[in-house]
Design an enzyme around this catalytic site. Structure first.
Site, PDB file in Angstrom:
ATOM      1  N   MET A   1       0.792  -1.197   0.000  1.00  0.00           N
ATOM      2  CA  MET A   1       0.000   0.000   0.000  1.00  0.00           C
ATOM      3  C   MET A   1       0.841   1.270   0.000  1.00  0.00           C
ATOM      4  SD  MET A   1      -1.392  -0.017   3.921  1.00  0.00           S
ATOM      5  CE  MET A   1      -2.024  -1.655   3.792  1.00  0.00           C
ATOM      6  N   PRO A   2       2.035   1.230  -0.523  1.00  0.00           N
ATOM      7  CA  PRO A   2       2.820   2.462  -0.540  1.00  0.00           C
ATOM      8  C   PRO A   2       2.239   3.509  -1.486  1.00  0.00           C
ATOM      9  CG  PRO A   2       4.231   0.551  -0.850  1.00  0.00           C
ATOM     10  CD  PRO A   2       2.810   0.087  -0.970  1.00  0.00           C
TER      11      PRO A   2
END
Length: 127
Positions: A1-2
């Site tokens: 989820m960067p």
């Protein structure tokens, strides 16, 4: 989820921007084990000296005119070894595919709690 922000000098080709984007994403997959479709990036170009500012030398590292800033906001929980591996992989990817000098890659990692993410519809899938 960067969430990745890549800032690079202006006047570059689309291929250059794509090489930066793909290089960072490949490193995140390898070092952090993120899914391939976890691909959220903001890539911008800036005028060197006006919008991109940095010292010619810092911590005995010389910086040239090709400085690329990478800021990654990611969920907390990675080890120091994983972070170091990520930094090395990003530098190698950008040097190999975009010809960015290794000393001109500046990386900042920000960690957040998983509950601080929403990917649409106002949902918080990890809260």
């Amino acid at each position: 989820m960067p969430l990745v922000r890549i800032s690079h000098p202006s006047g570059k080709t689309d291929e250059y921007a794509n090489a930066l984007s793909n290089g960072v994403h490949t490193a995140l997959i390898q070092a952090f084990g993120i899914p391939e479709d976890d691909y959220f990036q903001i890539v911008t170009e800036h005028l060197t000296g006006k919008e991109l500012r940095y010292p010619e030398s810092f911590l005995e590292i010389e910086h040239g005119k090709e400085v690329v800033f990478i800021q990654i906001t990611a969920a907390e929980g990675r080890s120091v070894d994983q972070k170091k591996a990520l930094y090395r992989m990003i530098v190698e990817q950008l040097h190999k595919y975009a010809d960015v000098p290794r000393s001109d890659v500046i990386i900042n990692l920000l960690e957040t709690k998983r509950e601080n993410w929403s990917f649409g519809n106002g949902d918080a899938p990890f809260a």
